[in-house]
Motif scaffolding. Structure first.
Motif, mmCIF file in Angstrom:
data_model
loop_
_atom_site.group_PDB
_atom_site.id
_atom_site.type_symbol
_atom_site.label_atom_id
_atom_site.label_comp_id
_atom_site.label_asym_id
_atom_site.label_seq_id
_atom_site.Cartn_x
_atom_site.Cartn_y
_atom_site.Cartn_z
ATOM 1 N N GLY A 220 -4.468 -3.439 -0.437
ATOM 2 C CA GLY A 220 -3.912 -2.098 -0.232
ATOM 3 C C GLY A 220 -3.945 -1.308 -1.543
ATOM 4 O O GLY A 220 -4.374 -1.818 -2.581
ATOM 5 N N PHE B 74 -3.539 3.272 12.020
ATOM 6 C CA PHE B 74 -4.238 2.163 12.685
ATOM 7 C C PHE B 74 -4.040 0.834 11.957
ATOM 8 O O PHE B 74 -4.429 -0.219 12.465
ATOM 9 N N CYS B 75 -3.428 0.860 10.783
ATOM 10 C CA CYS B 75 -3.429 -0.316 9.910
ATOM 11 C C CYS B 75 -2.275 -1.263 10.246
ATOM 12 O O CYS B 75 -1.111 -0.863 10.305
ATOM 13 N N LEU C 159 -0.134 4.070 1.099
ATOM 14 C CA LEU C 159 -0.443 4.863 2.297
ATOM 15 C C LEU C 159 0.091 4.157 3.550
ATOM 16 O O LEU C 159 0.485 2.990 3.497
ATOM 17 N N SER C 160 0.077 4.876 4.658
ATOM 18 C CA SER C 160 0.538 4.305 5.933
ATOM 19 C C SER C 160 -0.421 4.751 7.031
ATOM 20 O O SER C 160 -0.036 5.491 7.945
ATOM 21 N N CYS C 161 -1.657 4.326 6.954
ATOM 22 C CA CYS C 161 -2.639 4.710 7.978
ATOM 23 C C CYS C 161 -2.130 4.208 9.331
ATOM 24 O O CYS C 161 -1.741 3.037 9.455
ATOM 25 N N CYS D 65 0.839 -1.204 0.000
ATOM 26 C CA CYS D 65 0.000 0.000 0.000
ATOM 27 C C CYS D 65 0.868 1.246 0.000
ATOM 28 O O CYS D 65 1.871 1.306 0.714
ATOM 29 N N ALA E 75 -0.987 -3.280 5.980
ATOM 30 C CA ALA E 75 -0.226 -2.773 4.831
ATOM 31 C C ALA E 75 1.276 -3.028 4.966
ATOM 32 O O ALA E 75 1.832 -3.019 6.061
ATOM 33 N N LYS F 290 -5.700 9.223 4.158
ATOM 34 C CA LYS F 290 -6.771 8.450 3.539
ATOM 35 C C LYS F 290 -7.833 9.391 2.999
ATOM 36 O O LYS F 290 -7.828 10.587 3.304
HETATM 37 S S1 SF4 Z 1 -5.950 1.029 5.892
HETATM 38 FE FE1 SF4 Z 1 -5.972 0.579 3.688
HETATM 39 S S2 SF4 Z 1 -5.257 2.495 2.749
HETATM 40 FE FE2 SF4 Z 1 -4.649 2.608 4.915
HETATM 41 S S3 SF4 Z 1 -2.557 1.763 4.969
HETATM 42 FE FE3 SF4 Z 1 -3.959 0.060 5.404
HETATM 43 S S4 SF4 Z 1 -4.283 -0.913 3.394
HETATM 44 FE FE4 SF4 Z 1 -3.457 1.156 3.016
#
Ligand code: SF4
Length: 388
Positions: A115, A75-76, A71-73, A69, A79, A195
């Motif tokens: 992702g 809470f995730c 992105l680096s959310c 992915c 990814a 996001k």
């Molecule tokens: S929540 Fe989705 S968009 Fe955000 S880092 Fe994880 S996989 Fe990527």
């Protein structure tokens, strides 16, 4: 029950719900702060009126095509970057193979998300849908979160509407509800900076609904948000549902705290999970179905939630990664027999449903399938882990 509710100070809300009247955001907040069992009893009245005695489940399989992915959310836990040893991406042949295996167990739906992949072209996603559609035209393809759709539109250099049209033509049946998190901007920045915004999430679903599409929606709760933030989130979903009537169900997702950067130590308690389901049922009066997501709650608590406003246990899933990488302790799949047993014990009539919550099979009386053990389960699980 009247006496029990009167003593709680919630008689006015009970009467509103029993009379089919809509409750306000202030009412919803009051419910969040009230005695769980009374709120649950009111939610049960609302559930009964909407769906009667049925409780549903779906035979489905999850497939994550990749966990890479851009992105680096915060809470995730799912990814990965290309440099990470445990990143993966599946070829279309591998995806079809997973679908083929699951078809042997009678699944009717594939639930596919991943992702925001840094380099796969738009054609990969179209080819994936076409290959799965060719494998079995009856299989319902529930794929992609709103942020993935925005990513695909960017890849395709097309509008969201045009992108969705192309995906639909290739075989897409439904959008997934993931990625809603909590809509309030400040909370979003704290857990998922970068996001899509709440407006973008809602707009993708609005566009899909206007094309005649249907989808589910979610709320990730139990992290840094306040109860007022949850109510605000539900308000925005209820408003869009008033506008489009395109959501077939709502799935509250209890936050899982492991392996990520959000400074929260515990997943929501059982009380919190049940109360969130109950308030959602009461407040979202324009939603038919509220799902108790067993992956996040465990099947035992999801079963109890059937008496607190929920009418659906979600599905067999087969291979869940996203919640488990965040510390979920539930198994990675459920057998149909376990879900039938859970529903029957809760006093409901089990209904195998489609992606759109339409009944496929209503189980009036216990049958041999109910009594079947979960014997196939470990074999399936081993296979899944081997191919993950
Ligand atoms: S929540 Fe989705 S968009 Fe955000 S880092 Fe994880 S996989 Fe990527």
């Amino acid at each position: 029950m009247q006496f029990f509710i009167q003593r709680s100070g919630l008689l006015d809300l009970y009467e509103k719900v029993a009379g089919g009247e809509r409750i306000s955001e202030a009412d919803a907040l009051r419910l969040f702060e009230s005695s769980l069992n009374v709120v649950g009893a009111i939610a049960d009245v609302a559930r009964e009126r909407k769906v009667g005695n049925r409780a549903s489940y779906i035979l489905n399989r999850y497939i994550n095509y990749s966990n890479y992915c851009i992105l680096s959310c915060q809470f995730c836990s799912f990814a990965r970057k290309k440099r990470d040893a445990d990143g993966f991406q599946l070829s279309i042949e591998e995806i079809v193979q997973k679908a083929r295996e699951a078809l042997r167990f009678g699944i009717t739906e594939l639930h596919i998300v991943g992702g925001l992949h840094p380099s796969l072209p738009f054609s990969y996603y179209l080819d994936m849908l076409k290959a799965l559609r060719a494998l079995d035209p009856r299989l319902q393809l529930k794929c992609f979160t709103a942020i993935e759709i925005l990513h695909l539109a960017w890849l395709a250099k097309k509008s969201v509407a045009e992108t969705l049209r192309e995906l639909k033509a290739a075989g897409l049946d439904s959008l997934t509800g993931g990625g809603a998190e909590i809509f309030r901007k400040e909370v979003r920045s704290a857990i998922a900076k970068g996001k899509e915004s709440a407006e973008e999430y809602l707009d993708v679903h609005r566009t899909w609904h206007r094309m005649g599409g249907r989808s589910t929606c979610t709320m990730l709760y139990g992290h840094v948000e306040s109860l007022a933030d949850r109510v605000d989130h539900l308000r925005q979903l209820r408003n869009l549902q008033d506008e489009t009537h395109g959501f077939v169900g709502f799935v509250p997702l209890p936050y899982q705290p492991e392996n990520n950067e959000v400074p929260v130590e515990h997943a929501p308690t059982g009380f919190d999970a049940l109360r969130t389901i109950a308030v959602s049922r009461i407040y979202l009066d324009n939603f038919e179905h509220i799902t108790a997501y067993w992956v996040g709650m465990g099947l035992k608590l999801a079963q109890v939630a059937l008496s607190y406003g929920a009418d659906d246990l979600h599905g067999t899933i087969f291979e869940e990664h996203i919640f488990h990488m965040a510390g979920a302790k539930s198994p990675q799949l459920q057998s149909e027999a376990e879900m039938l047993k859970a529903i029957r014990e809760a006093g409901r009539t089990p209904v195998q449903r489609s992606t759109f919550y339409e009944p496929i099979k209503t189980w009036a009386e216990p049958t041999a399938a109910d009594a079947a053990s979960g014997d196939g389960r470990s074999e399936i699980l081993e296979n899944n882990l081997a191919t993950a």
